[in-house]
Design a protein around this motif. Structure first.
Motif, PDB file in Angstrom:
ATOM      1  N   LEU A 163       0.828  -1.204   0.000  1.00  0.00           N
ATOM      2  CA  LEU A 163       0.000   0.000   0.000  1.00  0.00           C
ATOM      3  C   LEU A 163       0.869   1.263   0.000  1.00  0.00           C
ATOM      4  CD1 LEU A 163      -2.844  -0.984   2.498  1.00  0.00           C
ATOM      5  CD2 LEU A 163      -3.011  -0.753   0.020  1.00  0.00           C
ATOM      6  N   ALA A 187      -6.636   2.702   1.040  1.00  0.00           N
ATOM      7  CA  ALA A 187      -5.648   2.448   2.087  1.00  0.00           C
ATOM      8  C   ALA A 187      -6.279   2.497   3.478  1.00  0.00           C
ATOM      9  CB  ALA A 187      -4.506   3.454   1.984  1.00  0.00           C
ATOM     10  N   SER A 225      -4.078  -2.335  -4.110  1.00  0.00           N
ATOM     11  CA  SER A 225      -5.112  -2.668  -3.135  1.00  0.00           C
ATOM     12  C   SER A 225      -5.782  -3.991  -3.493  1.00  0.00           C
ATOM     13  CB  SER A 225      -6.159  -1.547  -3.065  1.00  0.00           C
ATOM     14  OG  SER A 225      -5.577  -0.340  -2.659  1.00  0.00           O
ATOM     15  N   ILE A 262      -8.786  -0.514   4.084  1.00  0.00           N
ATOM     16  CA  ILE A 262      -8.106  -1.809   4.054  1.00  0.00           C
ATOM     17  C   ILE A 262      -7.416  -2.065   5.392  1.00  0.00           C
ATOM     18  CG2 ILE A 262      -6.080  -3.006   3.119  1.00  0.00           C
ATOM     19  CD1 ILE A 262      -6.917  -2.175   0.365  1.00  0.00           C
ATOM     20  N   ALA A 300     -12.048  -3.067  -3.968  1.00  0.00           N
ATOM     21  CA  ALA A 300     -10.876  -2.699  -4.769  1.00  0.00           C
ATOM     22  C   ALA A 300     -11.156  -2.881  -6.255  1.00  0.00           C
ATOM     23  CB  ALA A 300      -9.671  -3.532  -4.344  1.00  0.00           C
TER      24      ALA A 300
END
Length: 327
Positions: free
Chosen positions: A56, A160, A83, A163, A216
Motif C-alpha cells: 500500500l 488504504a 489494493s 483496508i 478494490a
C-alpha cells in the motif's frame, strides 16, 4: 485527497506495519516454543499484513508520479491495483495458509505444551493491534463524516484507510479466536481444537479478503465521483446564463484525489464559437475553484436532443431545470 487526509492515511499504514512486524516475530517464537497451530497461523497472518502495508505504501508512492505521454491522466490508479493485490494476498496466502495449517494440525495433532507463552504474546499482540486499530478507526471516522460505516467504505475512493481498518479488525478477531483455541485445547486436553481455531481464523481472513477484493475491483475498473460533487458541478455549469441545459455530467476517479469530468451542455444559439471558447474557460476556472479534485475537465457544446440520442445504455438521461431558460 487533501494533504492532511493523505498524511493520515500514511500514518495509519505505518502504524499498522510497525505493529505487525513486532507481533509476527513474537508469534513465531511463541509457536516454536508451544507448538500451537493457531499461534503459527497468527504469525503468518501478521507477516501477510506487513507485506500488505508495504504494498500500500508502494502504491501511494507510485500514485504520485506525474502524468506522462504513456499515462496522460497520471498513475493514481496504481494504488487501486495494489489494493486489489493486497486482497488477493489476504485470501490466497493469509486464509489459505491458515486453513491448511489448521487442517494438518487437526489430522496430526502435536503434543500440548505450556500455554503461558501463548497467552503472554497474545496479550501483547492484542494491545499493539488495538492501538493500530484505534488509529485506523479514528482516521476513517474523521473522513467518513455523517455517513454510515459501510456506506463510507463503499463510497471511499482511498482504499488504504479502509483496508487497514479491515485488516486490523480481522487481526483482533483472529487473536481472540487463537486465545480461545489455545485455552480449549488445554482445558479439554485435545490439541485438535487448536487446529479448528486455525481454520476459523482462515475463514475470517477469507471473508475479509472477499469484501476488500469487491471494493478494490470497483475502484480499479473505475468509479464515478461522489453524487454531491456531481451535483455541484452540474449546478455551476447550469447556472451560467449562456447555458440552456446540461445533458450529462460524467466523472471517473483517476486517483483518490483526482477526478476526470466530461460535461455535455447546450449553449444558447446566439453564442458564437469564439464566445463559447471564452465561456468554457471561465466555467472550467469556476469548477476548479469549487472542486479542487477536478484534474481534467472536458466540456462539450452539444444540443440537448443530440446528447439524448447518444446516451450510453444503462444510464438515465437527466434534463436540467434550466430548460425554462430556453428561448
Amino acid at each position: 485527497m487533501s494533504a492532511s487526509k493523505e498524511g493520515g492515511s500514511k500514518l495509519v499504514i505505518v502504524a499498522a506495519l510497525a505493529a505487525n512486524l513486532g507481533i509476527a516475530i513474537a508469534k513465531f517464537i511463541a509457536a516454536g516454543i508451544s507448538g500451537s497451530s493457531s499461534m503459527l497461523t497468527e504469525g503468518f497472518h501478521s507477516v501477510v499484513d506487513s507485506l500488505n502495508q508495504v504494498l500500500l505504501l508502494y502504491g501511494q508512492h507510485r500514485g504520485k508520479k506525474a502524468p506522462d505521454e504513456a499515462h496522460p491522466f497520471g498513475y493514481g490508479r496504481e494504488l487501486y491495483f495494489w489494493s486489489f493485490v493486497v486482497a488477493i494476498l489476504i485470501f490466497a496466502v493469509g486464509a489459505g495458509v491458515s486453513i491448511y495449517e489448521g487442517y494438518t494440525h487437526f489430522i496430526e495433532p502435536e503434543p500440548l505444551q505450556s500455554p503461558t507463552i501463548n497467552y503472554v504474546v497474545l496479550g501483547i499482540a492484542f494491545l499493539m493491534e488495538g492501538a493500530s486499530w484505534t488509529i485506523a478507526m479514528r482516521e476513517f471516522a474523521a473522513v467518513k463524516g455523517d455517513a454510515g460505516w459501510w456506506s463510507a467504505v463503499h463510497r471511499s475512493k482511498d482504499p488504504a484507510g479502509f483496508i487497514i481498518l479491515f485488516e486490523d479488525s480481522a487481526a483482533l478477531a483472529g487473536l481472540a479466536i487463537a486465545a480461545v483455541g489455545v485455552w480449549a485445547s488445554h482445558y479439554f486436553a485435545d490439541p485438535r481444537l487448536d487446529g479448528i481455531a486455525s481454520i476459523a481464523i482462515g475463514s475470517v481472513l477469507a471473508l475479509v479478503a472477499v469484501l476488500l477484493a469487491r471494493e478494490a475491483k470497483g475502484l480499479l475498473i473505475g468509479e464515478g465521483a461522489d453524487p454531491a460533487i456531481v451535483a455541484k458541478v452540474r449546478a455551476i455549469v447550469d447556472g451560467n446564463p449562456a447555458i440552456t441545459s446540461v445533458a450529462h455530467v460524467r466523472t471517473i476517479h483517476t486517483a483518490p484525489d483526482s477526478i476526470f469530468v466530461a460535461i455535455s451542455a447546450d449553449f444558447k444559439d446566439s453564442v458564437t464559437m469564439g464566445e463559447a471558447e471564452s465561456l468554457i474557460e471561465g466555467i472550467e476556472d469556476q469548477l476548479r475553484a469549487a472542486v479542487p479534485m477536478l484534474s481534467s475537465i472536458y466540456i462539450r457544446p452539444e444540443k440537448r436532443e443530440n446528447a439524448a440520442v447518444f446516451q450510453p445504455a444503462g444510464t438515465i438521461s437527466t434534463t436540467s431545470s434550466s430548460d425554462s431558460k430556453r428561448g
